[in-house]
Design a protein around this motif. Sequence first.
Motif, PDB file in Angstrom:
ATOM      1  N   PHE A 187       3.129 -13.690  17.986  1.00 36.06           N
ATOM      2  CA  PHE A 187       3.031 -12.561  16.882  1.00 36.06           C
ATOM      3  C   PHE A 187       2.367 -11.331  17.561  1.00 36.06           C
ATOM      4  CE2 PHE A 187       2.825 -16.760  14.812  1.00 36.06           C
ATOM      5  CZ  PHE A 187       3.435 -16.265  13.440  1.00 36.06           C
ATOM      6  N   SER A 188       2.573 -10.351  16.895  1.00 31.68           N
ATOM      7  CA  SER A 188       2.136  -9.013  17.311  1.00 31.68           C
ATOM      8  C   SER A 188       1.468  -8.492  15.713  1.00 31.68           C
ATOM      9  CB  SER A 188       3.000  -7.957  17.735  1.00 31.68           C
ATOM     10  OG  SER A 188       3.542  -8.374  18.807  1.00 31.68           O
ATOM     11  N   THR A 189       0.237  -7.839  15.804  1.00 26.08           N
ATOM     12  CA  THR A 189      -0.381  -7.342  14.477  1.00 26.08           C
ATOM     13  C   THR A 189      -0.483  -5.847  14.810  1.00 26.08           C
ATOM     14  OG1 THR A 189      -1.271  -9.471  14.002  1.00 26.08           O
ATOM     15  CG2 THR A 189      -2.159  -7.382  12.950  1.00 26.08           C
ATOM     16  N   ARG A 190      -0.191  -4.931  13.803  1.00 26.67           N
ATOM     17  CA  ARG A 190      -0.466  -3.616  13.825  1.00 26.67           C
ATOM     18  C   ARG A 190      -1.120  -2.938  12.767  1.00 26.67           C
ATOM     19  NH1 ARG A 190       0.498  -4.895  18.318  1.00 26.67           N
ATOM     20  NH2 ARG A 190       2.137  -4.102  19.792  1.00 26.67           N
ATOM     21  N   HIS A 191      -2.022  -1.930  13.008  1.00 23.27           N
ATOM     22  CA  HIS A 191      -2.675  -1.293  11.680  1.00 23.27           C
ATOM     23  C   HIS A 191      -2.106   0.047  11.994  1.00 23.27           C
ATOM     24  CE1 HIS A 191      -6.068   1.079  10.132  1.00 23.27           C
ATOM     25  NE2 HIS A 191      -5.846   0.262   9.357  1.00 23.27           N
ATOM     26  N   VAL A 192      -1.865   0.772  10.937  1.00 23.23           N
ATOM     27  CA  VAL A 192      -1.524   2.241  10.904  1.00 23.23           C
ATOM     28  C   VAL A 192      -2.413   3.157   9.817  1.00 23.23           C
ATOM     29  CG1 VAL A 192       0.060   1.935   8.892  1.00 23.23           C
ATOM     30  CG2 VAL A 192       0.462   3.541  10.684  1.00 23.23           C
ATOM     31  N   PHE A 193      -2.846   4.257  10.171  1.00 23.50           N
ATOM     32  CA  PHE A 193      -3.618   5.092   9.640  1.00 23.50           C
ATOM     33  C   PHE A 193      -2.778   6.396   9.372  1.00 23.50           C
ATOM     34  CE2 PHE A 193      -7.484   8.156   9.291  1.00 23.50           C
ATOM     35  CZ  PHE A 193      -7.833   7.654   8.117  1.00 23.50           C
ATOM     36  N   VAL A 194      -2.475   6.777   8.271  1.00 22.34           N
ATOM     37  CA  VAL A 194      -1.547   7.786   7.765  1.00 22.34           C
ATOM     38  C   VAL A 194      -2.131   9.051   7.275  1.00 22.34           C
ATOM     39  CG1 VAL A 194       0.393   8.486   6.692  1.00 22.34           C
ATOM     40  CG2 VAL A 194       0.209   6.358   7.243  1.00 22.34           C
ATOM     41  N   THR A 195      -2.198  10.175   7.761  1.00 23.61           N
ATOM     42  CA  THR A 195      -3.113  11.560   7.364  1.00 23.61           C
ATOM     43  C   THR A 195      -2.356  12.530   7.169  1.00 23.61           C
ATOM     44  OG1 THR A 195      -3.574  11.948   9.774  1.00 23.61           O
ATOM     45  CG2 THR A 195      -5.103  10.401   8.436  1.00 23.61           C
ATOM     46  N   GLN A 196      -2.627  13.598   6.661  1.00 21.38           N
ATOM     47  CA  GLN A 196      -2.187  14.783   6.503  1.00 21.38           C
ATOM     48  C   GLN A 196      -3.393  15.824   6.627  1.00 21.38           C
ATOM     49  OE1 GLN A 196       0.217  14.612   2.778  1.00 21.38           O
ATOM     50  NE2 GLN A 196       1.824  15.018   3.931  1.00 21.38           N
ATOM     51  N   ASP A 197      -3.329  16.815   7.580  1.00 18.66           N
ATOM     52  CA  ASP A 197      -4.384  17.692   7.707  1.00 18.66           C
ATOM     53  C   ASP A 197      -5.753  17.028   7.787  1.00 18.66           C
ATOM     54  OD1 ASP A 197      -2.671  20.026   7.667  1.00 18.66           O
ATOM     55  OD2 ASP A 197      -2.931  20.241   5.695  1.00 18.66           O
ATOM     56  N   GLY A 198      -5.738  15.733   8.495  1.00 22.29           N
ATOM     57  CA  GLY A 198      -7.080  15.108   8.608  1.00 22.29           C
ATOM     58  C   GLY A 198      -7.322  14.058   7.495  1.00 22.29           C
ATOM     59  N   ARG A 215       0.980  12.323   9.713  1.00 20.26           N
ATOM     60  CA  ARG A 215       0.808  11.752  10.957  1.00 20.26           C
ATOM     61  C   ARG A 215       0.653  10.151  10.942  1.00 20.26           C
ATOM     62  NH1 ARG A 215      -3.428  13.638  15.613  1.00 20.26           N
ATOM     63  NH2 ARG A 215      -3.995  11.674  16.431  1.00 20.26           N
ATOM     64  N   PHE A 216       1.164   9.455  11.839  1.00 16.31           N
ATOM     65  CA  PHE A 216       0.864   8.075  11.780  1.00 16.31           C
ATOM     66  C   PHE A 216       0.241   7.697  13.037  1.00 16.31           C
ATOM     67  CE2 PHE A 216       4.686   9.122   9.210  1.00 16.31           C
ATOM     68  CZ  PHE A 216       4.527   8.286   8.143  1.00 16.31           C
ATOM     69  N   ASP A 217      -0.893   7.070  12.938  1.00 11.41           N
ATOM     70  CA  ASP A 217      -1.677   6.606  14.086  1.00 11.41           C
ATOM     71  C   ASP A 217      -1.498   5.085  13.864  1.00 11.41           C
ATOM     72  OD1 ASP A 217      -3.631   8.869  15.712  1.00 11.41           O
ATOM     73  OD2 ASP A 217      -3.229   9.516  13.429  1.00 11.41           O
ATOM     74  N   VAL A 218      -0.897   4.392  14.917  1.00 10.99           N
ATOM     75  CA  VAL A 218      -0.689   3.063  15.059  1.00 10.99           C
ATOM     76  C   VAL A 218      -1.767   2.422  16.012  1.00 10.99           C
ATOM     77  CG1 VAL A 218       0.917   1.078  15.460  1.00 10.99           C
ATOM     78  CG2 VAL A 218       1.769   3.243  14.215  1.00 10.99           C
ATOM     79  N   HIS A 219      -2.417   1.321  15.659  1.00  8.43           N
ATOM     80  CA  HIS A 219      -3.295   0.852  16.568  1.00  8.43           C
ATOM     81  C   HIS A 219      -2.668  -0.758  16.606  1.00  8.43           C
ATOM     82  CE1 HIS A 219      -5.855   4.137  16.073  1.00  8.43           C
ATOM     83  NE2 HIS A 219      -5.747   4.180  14.719  1.00  8.43           N
ATOM     84  N   PRO A 220      -2.696  -1.211  17.860  1.00 11.03           N
ATOM     85  CA  PRO A 220      -1.962  -2.653  18.215  1.00 11.03           C
ATOM     86  C   PRO A 220      -3.736  -3.490  18.094  1.00 11.03           C
ATOM     87  CG  PRO A 220      -1.554  -1.101  19.982  1.00 11.03           C
ATOM     88  CD  PRO A 220      -2.232  -0.199  19.182  1.00 11.03           C
ATOM     89  N   VAL A 221      -3.419  -4.245  17.303  1.00  8.95           N
ATOM     90  CA  VAL A 221      -4.717  -5.418  16.794  1.00  8.95           C
ATOM     91  C   VAL A 221      -4.334  -6.499  17.472  1.00  8.95           C
ATOM     92  CG1 VAL A 221      -5.805  -6.521  14.970  1.00  8.95           C
ATOM     93  CG2 VAL A 221      -4.871  -4.272  14.621  1.00  8.95           C
ATOM     94  N   ARG A 222      -3.058  -6.982  17.620  1.00 10.43           N
ATOM     95  CA  ARG A 222      -2.888  -8.446  18.388  1.00 10.43           C
ATOM     96  C   ARG A 222      -1.706  -8.048  19.211  1.00 10.43           C
ATOM     97  NH1 ARG A 222      -2.097 -14.300  15.704  1.00 10.43           N
ATOM     98  NH2 ARG A 222      -1.631 -15.332  17.727  1.00 10.43           N
ATOM     99  N   GLU A 223      -1.464  -8.713  20.427  1.00 13.66           N
ATOM    100  CA  GLU A 223      -0.296  -8.582  21.096  1.00 13.66           C
ATOM    101  C   GLU A 223       0.056  -9.914  21.634  1.00 13.66           C
ATOM    102  OE1 GLU A 223       2.718  -7.101  21.512  1.00 13.66           O
ATOM    103  OE2 GLU A 223       1.704  -5.286  21.756  1.00 13.66           O
ATOM    104  N   GLY A 224       0.366 -10.794  21.093  1.00 14.66           N
ATOM    105  CA  GLY A 224       0.432 -12.338  21.438  1.00 14.66           C
ATOM    106  C   GLY A 224       1.741 -12.625  21.766  1.00 14.66           C
ATOM    107  N   ARG A 225       1.871 -13.989  22.319  1.00 18.36           N
ATOM    108  CA  ARG A 225       3.272 -14.298  22.853  1.00 18.36           C
ATOM    109  C   ARG A 225       4.166 -14.418  21.774  1.00 18.36           C
ATOM    110  NH1 ARG A 225       3.829 -19.856  25.647  1.00 18.36           N
ATOM    111  NH2 ARG A 225       3.201 -20.693  23.558  1.00 18.36           N
TER     112      ARG A 225
END
Length: 290
Positions: free
Chosen positions: A87-98, A75-85
Motif C-alpha cells: 500500500f501507498s498513501t498520499r496527502h494533497v494540499f491544493v492552493t491558489q495564491d497560498g 498548485r498541488f503539493d503531494v506528501h507521501p504518507v506511506r510507501e509500503g510494499r
Amino acid sequence: MALTVSELLSLLRVREERRHVFAGWSPVDGVRRIYGGQLLAQSIMAMGQTVREPHRLHSMQGYFVHPGDVAKKIRFDVHPVREGRNFSTRHVFVTQDGQAVFIGGASFQTPEGDHERLPPMPVVPPPEQMQAEADFFAREAHLLERRRSHVSLIMQLFERRSEMWRPWLDPGVRPPVNGLWCRLREPCGDDPLLCHAVLAYASDLDLMTTAMRPRGYGQMDRRARSASLDHAMWFHAPVRPDRWFYYDMTGACAMNNRGLGAGALYQDGRLVGTAMQEGLMRVGEDESLA
C-alpha cells in the motif's frame, strides 16, 4: 467556451514542476468557481504520479475548503504518507495564491488475491431507451446563459441519459433518488489512473442535488445557493468512462442545510465504484456560503 474531451484530458494531466509539486489550470467557461469534480480528478492525477507502477488507486477522499478561481493557476503539493510494499498513501494540499482550496488523500494498492464479489447493477432500461439530457432540457436551455453553471460543461463532455430528469426551475418536491447513464463523448484511452480520475470528475455533479430533491428547488433556482463540502470515493474495478456506465444515486439524509448523497457506479453489469458527498444548500440567503 466549448471544451473538448481531449482538452479536458490535457487539463487533468497536471504538470510536475518539481518533486511532488504539480501545477494545473481550469477551463474558463463563464463560471468563476472551479468545478469540484475537476479538483477531485486533478488531485487523483497528482497523487497517482508519485506512486510506483504496481500500486493502483482504490480510494480517495477530500474536503472543499474554499471556492477556487478558474482564472488562477492551481498548485498541488503531494506528501507521501506511506510507501509500503502493498500500500501507498498520499496527502494533497491544493492552493491558489497560498490559499487552501482543497485538501485530500488517497490510497493505492498492489493488486492481490483472487476472491471477487461485486454486486450486480439495478435492473434499468438501456441508455437507448432513456431520454437524452439535451432533449429534456431543450425548453430551458436559455437558463444556461442567464445563470452560468457547470451543467453546461458536463453536457459538452458527457452524453447522459435518464428517466429521472427534473426541470431546472420549479421541479417540485421529489424523493431523493436519481439514476443516469453516462459516457464521455470521445475516447480517453485505457490508462487506469486517468480513467478513475474521469470517473471522479463525472461523479461530483449530481450527488448533492439528489439529496436535496425533497426540498423542491431546481439547479438553476436563484433562491438556492449550494456548495460541495466533501467527497469520498472507492474504486472497486477497472472502468472505461468512454463507454456507458450507470450512476445510481440516493440521498440518505439532510440536516442543518446539508444533504448527504450516495452513489453506486456500474459498468458491464457490475459495481465499479462507490461515491459519497455532503453538500450545503441555503435558500433565500445572500451571504457567503463559507
